[in-house]
Design an enzyme around this catalytic site. Structure first.
Site, short mmCIF file in Angstrom:
data_model
loop_
_atom_site.label_atom_id
_atom_site.label_comp_id
_atom_site.label_asym_id
_atom_site.label_seq_id
_atom_site.Cartn_x
_atom_site.Cartn_y
_atom_site.Cartn_z
N LYS A 1 -11.97 -39.16 -2.22
CA LYS A 1 -12.75 -37.91 -2.15
C LYS A 1 -13.21 -37.70 -0.71
O LYS A 1 -14.12 -38.34 -0.23
CB LYS A 1 -13.97 -37.93 -3.08
CG LYS A 1 -14.49 -36.51 -3.28
CD LYS A 1 -15.98 -36.37 -3.44
CE LYS A 1 -16.78 -36.22 -2.20
NZ LYS A 1 -16.59 -35.03 -1.35
N GLU B 1 -21.08 -48.18 3.48
CA GLU B 1 -21.20 -48.22 4.94
C GLU B 1 -22.02 -47.00 5.32
O GLU B 1 -21.57 -45.87 5.12
CB GLU B 1 -19.81 -48.25 5.58
CG GLU B 1 -19.82 -48.78 6.99
CD GLU B 1 -19.98 -47.68 8.00
OE1 GLU B 1 -21.13 -47.48 8.46
OE2 GLU B 1 -18.99 -47.01 8.32
N CYS C 1 -21.60 -43.56 13.32
CA CYS C 1 -22.61 -44.47 12.77
C CYS C 1 -22.87 -45.63 13.71
O CYS C 1 -23.91 -46.28 13.61
CB CYS C 1 -22.21 -44.94 11.39
SG CYS C 1 -20.52 -45.51 11.32
N GLU D 1 -31.61 -41.70 12.43
CA GLU D 1 -30.25 -41.44 12.91
C GLU D 1 -30.11 -39.94 13.14
O GLU D 1 -30.20 -39.15 12.19
CB GLU D 1 -29.24 -41.91 11.86
CG GLU D 1 -27.81 -41.68 12.29
CD GLU D 1 -26.79 -42.25 11.32
OE1 GLU D 1 -26.85 -41.95 10.12
OE2 GLU D 1 -25.91 -43.00 11.79
P1 NAP Z 1 -23.12 -37.47 2.99
O1 NAP Z 1 -23.74 -36.41 2.16
O2 NAP Z 1 -23.55 -38.88 2.78
O3 NAP Z 1 -21.54 -37.34 2.80
C1 NAP Z 1 -20.62 -38.41 2.78
C2 NAP Z 1 -19.68 -38.25 1.59
O4 NAP Z 1 -20.42 -38.38 0.37
C3 NAP Z 1 -19.00 -36.89 1.51
O5 NAP Z 1 -17.69 -37.05 0.99
C4 NAP Z 1 -19.88 -36.16 0.54
O6 NAP Z 1 -19.26 -35.06 -0.08
C5 NAP Z 1 -20.16 -37.25 -0.45
N1 NAP Z 1 -21.30 -36.99 -1.34
C6 NAP Z 1 -22.36 -36.16 -1.14
N2 NAP Z 1 -23.18 -36.23 -2.20
C7 NAP Z 1 -22.65 -37.09 -3.09
C8 NAP Z 1 -23.03 -37.58 -4.37
N3 NAP Z 1 -24.15 -37.19 -4.97
N4 NAP Z 1 -22.23 -38.48 -4.99
C9 NAP Z 1 -21.10 -38.90 -4.40
N5 NAP Z 1 -20.68 -38.47 -3.19
C10 NAP Z 1 -21.45 -37.58 -2.54
O7 NAP Z 1 -23.31 -37.15 4.52
P2 NAP Z 1 -23.49 -35.68 5.17
O8 NAP Z 1 -24.41 -34.87 4.33
O9 NAP Z 1 -22.16 -35.17 5.45
O10 NAP Z 1 -24.23 -36.07 6.52
C11 NAP Z 1 -25.64 -36.26 6.53
C12 NAP Z 1 -26.02 -37.40 7.45
O11 NAP Z 1 -25.44 -38.61 6.98
C13 NAP Z 1 -25.50 -37.30 8.87
O12 NAP Z 1 -26.29 -36.48 9.65
C14 NAP Z 1 -25.54 -38.75 9.28
O13 NAP Z 1 -26.83 -39.13 9.66
C15 NAP Z 1 -25.14 -39.48 8.03
N6 NAP Z 1 -23.69 -39.82 8.01
C16 NAP Z 1 -23.31 -41.09 8.28
C17 NAP Z 1 -21.96 -41.39 8.31
C18 NAP Z 1 -21.47 -42.76 8.62
O14 NAP Z 1 -20.41 -42.90 9.17
N7 NAP Z 1 -22.17 -43.80 8.24
C19 NAP Z 1 -21.01 -40.43 8.06
C20 NAP Z 1 -21.42 -39.13 7.75
C21 NAP Z 1 -22.77 -38.85 7.72
P3 NAP Z 1 -19.59 -33.56 0.42
O15 NAP Z 1 -19.10 -33.48 1.81
O16 NAP Z 1 -18.83 -32.73 -0.53
O17 NAP Z 1 -21.09 -33.38 0.33
#
Ligand code: NAP
Ligand code: MG
Length: 476
Positions: free
Chosen positions: A174, A249, A283, A380
């Site tokens: 996904k 992660e 990250c 972050e």
């Molecule tokens: P996120 O919501 O954690 O998204 C990561 C993945 O999880 C996406 O595929 C997202 O899908 C999915 N997801 C969202 N809600 C979910 C749920 N309830 N159940 C299962 N999967 C779900 O991250 P983001 O909102 O894109 O970014 C927010 C913040 O997260 C960033 O500003 C950053 O601080 C952090 N982040 C960290 C990393 C890392 O490498 N560790 C990567 C990205 C973001 P959708 O895209 O469809 O919501």
């Protein structure tokens, strides 16, 4: 270049039953350029059932040598399509093309590594006390859900899918809603390389629509997630009901520690990209820098000079080092941190402003005098923002370094070997580099301490995370 627009399920392109879609916007131009089908729960359920069928009807029992050959074939396909993958990544998230090419190559390399692992990873025979014969088996789990983010969409998809497949599982990938294209391409190319239908399926779809149902589906035996700590925590809570296997992660707030005895000039020249690469959406970004006071002024001067020369702009150009932020929302989220910093009287040495007439660009931003209680120090930011501070005492500095809920990565610069080893041991992080900023190696474990995660991606260890360990005893 043809853009993938539909779900990749059961060996082919499928429409989404609910007719939902994700409208992708090029972050460098702010122009919408494609609508991609978004899965509903019904699509997800069908894909999980197809994966289970594929696993039971052959994939789990395939001779290891055949699985090895298939994964090598996937790697070859990815190399043949490296440029196309790189261009899709650039379009959907504004990744500078030279980085996107490297990351497409990294994805192929990951498949090569785990192709090799298939025939080198196994159990043990053990000399149990009562005699007889005892051995362990590493068995595949079944259906694995890989939920991946938008910052490194292609390599992270590969480094979850490849070891899961190598270990004999079927994978539902996904991708993040902002970055489905390279994941879909991976599904298509893997199928063309010979992976049977259902073995690797790609389901774009909003996390809030299908996330919970995917994580709690009883046939999904393992969830491998990279993304925010918030969503990671929710997955962990949901997984608790069925004692489901998970690896997470998550975020980071990684330190870059520069001692006066280091080649601090080299540290200053290389450190800007340790935090600003991928426009800070990393990250592992070294977003807190600790520089020993006696070299602080010299370090800062060089750091600022190198930062001002970074090429920010059109991701399609070979020379571009920093592209836009991934979305308008991500830029606003970063700017909210900068607004806070302004109110708190933080010193902006550089950046803090938008650039370019179009696109979600933000200049790399260097902050001084950030207090250890400020949001910019503790949270972050996931954008091109660094806080730099001077330190006098190693022990006090290490207390500040570790005073964070995160523990993913970090760098230490010193020419004193015992200090390097002492500090490497003391920093509470899953990954650390000495006189380098390199964090990710296909052959080595990658993941975090504390709230930066659970379990490890990459290396041979990842194979353990995609298998169950069985012990078999044969009586005499
Ligand atoms: P996120 O919501 O954690 O998204 C990561 C993945 O999880 C996406 O595929 C997202 O899908 C999915 N997801 C969202 N809600 C979910 C749920 N309830 N159940 C299962 N999967 C779900 O991250 P983001 O909102 O894109 O970014 C927010 C913040 O997260 C960033 O500003 C950053 O601080 C952090 N982040 C960290 C990393 C890392 O490498 N560790 C990567 C990205 C973001 P959708 O895209 O469809 O919501
Ligand atoms: Mg989110």
């Amino acid at each position: 270049m043809e853009l993938p627009e539909r779900l990749f399920v059961d060996g082919g392109w499928r429409d989404a039953v609910g007719g939902r879609c994700l409208s992708l916007v090029n972050p460098a131009t702010e122009e919408p350029f494609v609508d991609v089908a978004a899965a509903d729960v019904a699509d997800m359920t069908a894909a999980v059932e197809s994966a289970q069928r594929a696993w039971e009807s052959g994939w789990r029992d395939l001779a290891p040598g055949k699985r090895e050959a298939l994964l090598h074939a996937v790697a070859r396909k990815l190399r043949e399509h490296q440029e196309e993958i790189a261009q899709l990544e650039r379009l959907q998230i504004g990744k500078p093309i030279s980085d996107a090419r490297d990351e497409a190559g990294l994805g192929a390399r990951v498949f090569e590594f785990y192709a090799g692992a298939v025939t080198k990873f196994g159990g043990q025979t053990l000399p149990v006390g009562r005699g007889g014969f005892d051995f362990t088996l590493r068995q595949s789990m079944g259906v694995v859900a890989a939920i991946v983010p938008w910052n490194f969409p292609f390599p992270i998809a590969c480094w979850k899918a490849a070891p899961a497949l190598a270990a004999g599982n079927c994978v539902i990938l996904k991708p993040a809603s902002l970055s489905p294209l390279t994941a879909l391409k991976l599904g298509q190319l893997a199928h063309e390389a010979g992976l049977p239908p259902g073995v690797l399926q790609v389901l774009p779809g909003s996390g809030s629509t299908i996330g919970d149902a995917l994580v709690t589906h009883p046939l999904v035996r393992k969830v491998s997630f990279t993304g925010s700590t918030e969503v990671g925590r929710r997955i962990m809570e949901l997984a608790a009901r069925d004692i489901k296997r998970i690896s997470l992660e998550l975020g980071g707030k990684s330190p870059n520690i520069v001692f006066a005895d280091a080649d601090w000039q080299r540290a200053a020249e290389t450190s800007p990209m340790s935090v600003f690469a991928n426009t800070g959406q990393d990250c592992c970004a070294r977003s807190r820098m600790f520089v020993e006071r006696s070299v602080f002024e010299g370090f800062l001067e060089r750091f600022v000079a190198v930062t001002r020369k970074l090429v920010v702009g059109d991701p399609a150009k070979d020379e571009t080092q920093l592209g836009p932020l991934v979305s308008a929302g991500q830029r606003e989220s970063v700017e909210a941190y900068l607004d806070d910093a302004k109110v708190l009287g933080t010193r902006f040495v550089s950046g803090g402003v938008r650039s370019g007439a179009k696109g979600y660009f933000l200049e790399p931003t260097i902050l001084l005098d950030v207090k250890k209680t400020d949001r910019c120090w503790r949270e972050e930011i996931f954008g091109p923002v660094v806080a730099i501070t001077a330190f006098d005492d190693e022990a006090a500095m290490l207390r500040d370094v570790n005073d964070t809920p995160y523990g993913l990565s970090g760098s230490v610069w010193t020419s004193n070997l015992s200090r390097a080893l002492r500090v490497a041991r003391a920093v509470q992080s899953g990954v650390l580099s000495i006189n380098s900023h390199s964090s990710v190696h296909v052959e080595a474990p990658f993941g975090g301490f504390k709230q930066s995660g659970l379990g490890r991606d990459l290396g041979m260890g990842a194979m353990e995370g995609y298998t169950e360990l069985k012990n078999v005893y044969v009586g005499e």
